[in-house]
Design a protein around this motif. Structure first.
Motif, PDB file in Angstrom:
ATOM      1  N   ALA A 114      85.759  15.167  45.403  1.00  0.00           N
ATOM      2  CA  ALA A 114      87.110  14.017  44.862  1.00  0.00           C
ATOM      3  C   ALA A 114      87.785  15.321  44.380  1.00  0.00           C
ATOM      4  O   ALA A 114      89.297  14.731  44.933  1.00  0.00           O
ATOM      5  N   SER A 115      88.207  16.293  43.981  1.00  0.00           N
ATOM      6  CA  SER A 115      89.485  17.046  43.656  1.00  0.00           C
ATOM      7  C   SER A 115      90.327  17.707  45.458  1.00  0.00           C
ATOM      8  O   SER A 115      91.255  17.462  44.498  1.00  0.00           O
ATOM      9  N   ILE A 116      89.452  17.445  46.007  1.00  0.00           N
ATOM     10  CA  ILE A 116      90.158  17.636  47.761  1.00  0.00           C
ATOM     11  C   ILE A 116      91.257  16.209  48.112  1.00  0.00           C
ATOM     12  O   ILE A 116      92.075  17.022  48.020  1.00  0.00           O
ATOM     13  N   VAL A 125      98.016  13.669  45.406  1.00  0.00           N
ATOM     14  CA  VAL A 125      99.556  14.801  45.579  1.00  0.00           C
ATOM     15  C   VAL A 125     100.403  15.443  46.838  1.00  0.00           C
ATOM     16  O   VAL A 125     101.650  15.490  46.105  1.00  0.00           O
ATOM     17  N   PHE A 126      99.768  16.228  46.705  1.00  0.00           N
ATOM     18  CA  PHE A 126     100.234  16.732  48.074  1.00  0.00           C
ATOM     19  C   PHE A 126     101.185  15.665  49.068  1.00  0.00           C
ATOM     20  O   PHE A 126     102.699  15.512  49.472  1.00  0.00           O
ATOM     21  N   SER A 131      91.533   6.334  52.624  1.00  0.00           N
ATOM     22  CA  SER A 131      93.342   6.495  53.867  1.00  0.00           C
ATOM     23  C   SER A 131      93.977   5.340  53.060  1.00  0.00           C
ATOM     24  O   SER A 131      95.350   5.927  52.336  1.00  0.00           O
ATOM     25  N   PHE A 132      93.464   4.158  51.730  1.00  0.00           N
ATOM     26  CA  PHE A 132      94.633   4.269  51.347  1.00  0.00           C
ATOM     27  C   PHE A 132      94.734   5.366  50.126  1.00  0.00           C
ATOM     28  O   PHE A 132      96.797   5.026  49.848  1.00  0.00           O
ATOM     29  N   ILE A 133      94.723   6.201  49.678  1.00  0.00           N
ATOM     30  CA  ILE A 133      94.448   6.876  48.252  1.00  0.00           C
ATOM     31  C   ILE A 133      95.662   8.163  48.864  1.00  0.00           C
ATOM     32  O   ILE A 133      97.067   8.030  48.458  1.00  0.00           O
ATOM     33  N   THR A 134      95.174   8.272  49.560  1.00  0.00           N
ATOM     34  CA  THR A 134      95.574   9.909  50.372  1.00  0.00           C
ATOM     35  C   THR A 134      96.667   9.855  51.477  1.00  0.00           C
ATOM     36  O   THR A 134      97.546  10.355  51.233  1.00  0.00           O
ATOM     37  N   GLY A 135      97.080   8.405  52.147  1.00  0.00           N
ATOM     38  CA  GLY A 135      97.915   7.750  53.570  1.00  0.00           C
ATOM     39  C   GLY A 135      97.671   8.396  54.279  1.00  0.00           C
ATOM     40  O   GLY A 135      98.128   8.853  54.919  1.00  0.00           O
TER      41      GLY A 135
END
Length: 645
Positions: free
Chosen positions: A40-42, A48-49, A171-175
């Motif tokens: 989850a941290s990754i 964020v990036f 995919s939704f969270i990270t884009g």
């Protein structure tokens, strides 16, 4: 006395065994949570990036749109500028993470993928084998790590399932689009496969007890392990590439067997809470896909006027290796350049609801049909005008003829027949090229299905003054000279639509000679006057010619004979057709020099050799920090490959 001593020893062993069991159970319950906290941290870090990158791109685009005139002519100084340091660090990260690759046969992995793989392997096996010393001092106690391995395996099943679905929360969270996550899906499954047999081997090697053989959890565990093993074997690239239909249905069946077997196996040890969410994840993905199918395809499904005919697609066999499939835009269906759609063709597929992914070769234009057609008078014949207009207003797919589904489709196209099509999509990431002054679009063979919509999108964005782009270089490498006619009318019309503020340079490299027939599909007939690109991968190597330049190339290199050129393209001054392989490194170096002080985006779609040639061409020093600090171009690279690991 001996009896008392024996009793004390037994009591001590029972106490040690009880203490060992308590520790094993506690750690087996705790460590999967710790692994998930690590993962989850990754995911949070990637999110964020990606968010910061999105904000940076938006701000950069806004600044360039508002101050484009003042930026012209700047950035050509060789003096180091500290203000460029953040951009230099971003480019350094891009080069190291994504442009250095390791090739494993037909598979190519960049450094970011390798690091993620190693981190995942290290995490799972570290949490499996740490703290495995029992209370008696014995190290690597098998009873400690074997049971814990089973708990860790169960905890990873929802992650593997989510990464393999087209609509998932990661995919939704990270884009990050699903097709990028699919690499992580396969990687995680293969790592867990090794852990499964580590767990099974630890249980089988000392021998199974008679009472264990009578319980249902054991055969269920064997079912899950054997199903996962079969999944890993059929998911290897050679199998999927040569027998996609076999892979598609076998994969579906084996996944269900694996999940059912894993659930029943873990239920005995109270770890089923890790497995049952996978059924929900899989079910939600299927539900979303069904809902999209209904929304986009309701005329075909029997609702509304004209049902049954709204999604009839026309087919054309352009060459024995390529079919063009065109259908009218389904209701409410919108897409962006670079996205793909899954096509379901019940009349062609061997089984119902069998879907095949294809890149959408057309562009979802906002211009009116009259505006598009008005530019065609001087470039299109009446017969080509209609077909080229479809690239702005309809769904167009360029399909490689191989075996199975595509070969059956080619037989229909040879008769110019129509097929019923259900569309599932769009999927994949769309690229916004509006914030870059220069866009370089590189394609090999059918990779042009990816780059052509990007060109059309850029031209329209510049016309509407929504893009800062002032230069596009369109590079296409093909084996057969006749392939130029595949997009000739579309390309000619696009060039006639471009505003004067946008410079477009089209370079077509023909690496082979025309062949009247294809040995791959000898029994298909087609009109030889219609031409299309060869779908097979084009091997591109960068020639060692340090003196290469645009002027010397056009003046001295051997151009393709006039009889090879399409009339619509031959008369356009911005189009150059050449014989030979494109010197990609030299071309990219020239584009970077032309874009000093600005932003350069390179989008490539083709074979692994093309992608690797582009990656190498955009490594140091062209994209290094020293170049950015001295006013060099900030370079972004997007790679879409034909194959995958």
């Amino acid at each position: 006395m001996e009896s008392s001593s024996t009793s004390a020893m037994r009591s001590s062993k029972l106490s040690s065994a009880s203490e060992d069991k308590a520790i094993r159970v506690e750690r087996a319950n705790e460590y999967p949570h710790e692994v998930w906290f690590f993962l989850a941290s990754i995911i949070a870090l990637v999110t964020v990036f990606r968010f910061l990158s999105f904000l940076f791109a938006k701000g950069l685009r806004r600044n360039r749109l508002s101050s484009l005139d003042s930026e012209k002519g700047t950035g050509h100084s060789n003096a180091a500028n500290v203000r460029n340091l953040p951009l230099a660090m971003i480019n350094l990260y891009r080069v190291i993470a994504f442009r250095f690759t390791l090739d494993f046969g037909s598979c190519s992995l960049n450094l970011a993928e390798i690091i993620l793989t190693m981190m995942y392997i290290a995490a799972l096996f570290t949490w499996t084998f740490i703290n495995t010393t029992n209370v008696s001092g014995g190290k690597f106690d098998v009873s400690y790590w074997s049971n814990r391995a089973g708990a860790l395996i169960a905890s990873q099943i929802p992650l593997i399932t989510a990464l393999g679905t087209k609509n998932n929360i990661i995919s939704f969270i990270t884009g990050v689009p699903y097709e990028r996550l699919n690499f992580l899906h396969r990687m995680a499954a293969r790592v867990v496969f090794v852990l499964v047999w580590t767990h099974a081997g630890a249980k089988i090697s000392p021998g199974l007890q008679a009472d264990e053989l009578k319980e249902s959890w054991l055969p269920c565990g064997i079912l899950a392990a054997s199903s996962l093993t079969s999944l890993c074997l059929i998911s290897l690239r050679p199998v999927r590439a040569r027998a996609y239909e076999f892979f598609f249905y076998t994969h579906l069946i084996l996944v269900l067997l694996f999940l059912v077997g894993a659930y029943r196996h873990t239920e005995r040890f109270s770890y089923e809470t890790y497995v049952w969410p996978s059924f929900i994840i899989w079910g939600v993905d299927r539900l979303i896909r069904v809902m999209r199918l209904v929304v986009f395809n309701y005329p075909y499904l029997g609702f509304g006027s004209g049902s049954g005919k709204a999604l009839d697609a026309t087919t054309e066999l352009l060459t024995p290796t390529c079919v063009r499939l065109t259908l009218k835009r389904p209701p409410h269906f919108k897409w962006s350049p670079g996205q793909v759609a899954y096509l379901i063709t019940p009349g062609v597929s061997s089984l119902p609801f069998e879907s095949h992914p294809f890149t959408i070769a057309s562009y979802d234009s906002q211009m009116s049909l009259k505006e598009i057609s008005s530019s065609a008078a001087s470039t299109d014949s009446s017969s080509n005008s209609t077909s080229s207009t479809s690239y702005w207003k309809e769904l167009v797919f360029l399909i490689n003829v191989q075996e199975g589904f595509t070969k059956r489709l080619a037989r229909i196209a040879a008769r110019k027949g129509s097929v019923k099509v259900i569309v599932d999509g769009p999927y994949g990431r769309s690229y916004n090229l509006d914030s870059h002054q220069t866009n370089v679009l590189i394609a090999g063979g059918t990779g042009v299905s990816h780059t052509l919509p990007l060109l059309l999108d850029t031209i329209e964005a510049v016309r509407k003054q929504k893009s800062v782009c002032n230069r596009v270089t369109f590079i296409w490498s093909i084996r057969d000279s006749r392939n130029m006619d595949w997009i000739s009318s579309v390309l000619a019309r696009a060039l006639s639509l471009k505003p004067d503020t946008l410079k477009v340079d089209v370079r077509i490299f023909v690496t082979g000679r025309s062949a009247p027939n294809s040995p791959d599909v000898p029994d298909l007939e087609y009109d030889s006057r219609e031409a299309t690109p060869s779908i097979s991968s084009v091997d591109v190597d960068t020639p060692h010619n340090p003196d290469f330049s645009k002027k010397s190339q056009r003046a001295n290199d051997s151009l393709v004979d006039d009889r090879w050129s399409t009339p619509a393209l031959r008369d356009l001054p911005m189009v150059t057709v050449m014989q030979g392989r494109p010197p990609l490194a030299d071309l990219l170096r020239e584009e970077a020099e032309e874009t000093r002080g600005g932003s350069l985006c390179v989008s490539v779609c083709g074979s692994q050799s093309i992608a690797n040639a582009v990656r190498k061409g955009l490594q140091f020093p062209i994209s290094g920090p020293s170049s950015l600090l001295r006013g060099g171009a900030s370079i972004t690279l997007h790679v879409e490959s034909f194959g995958y690991a």
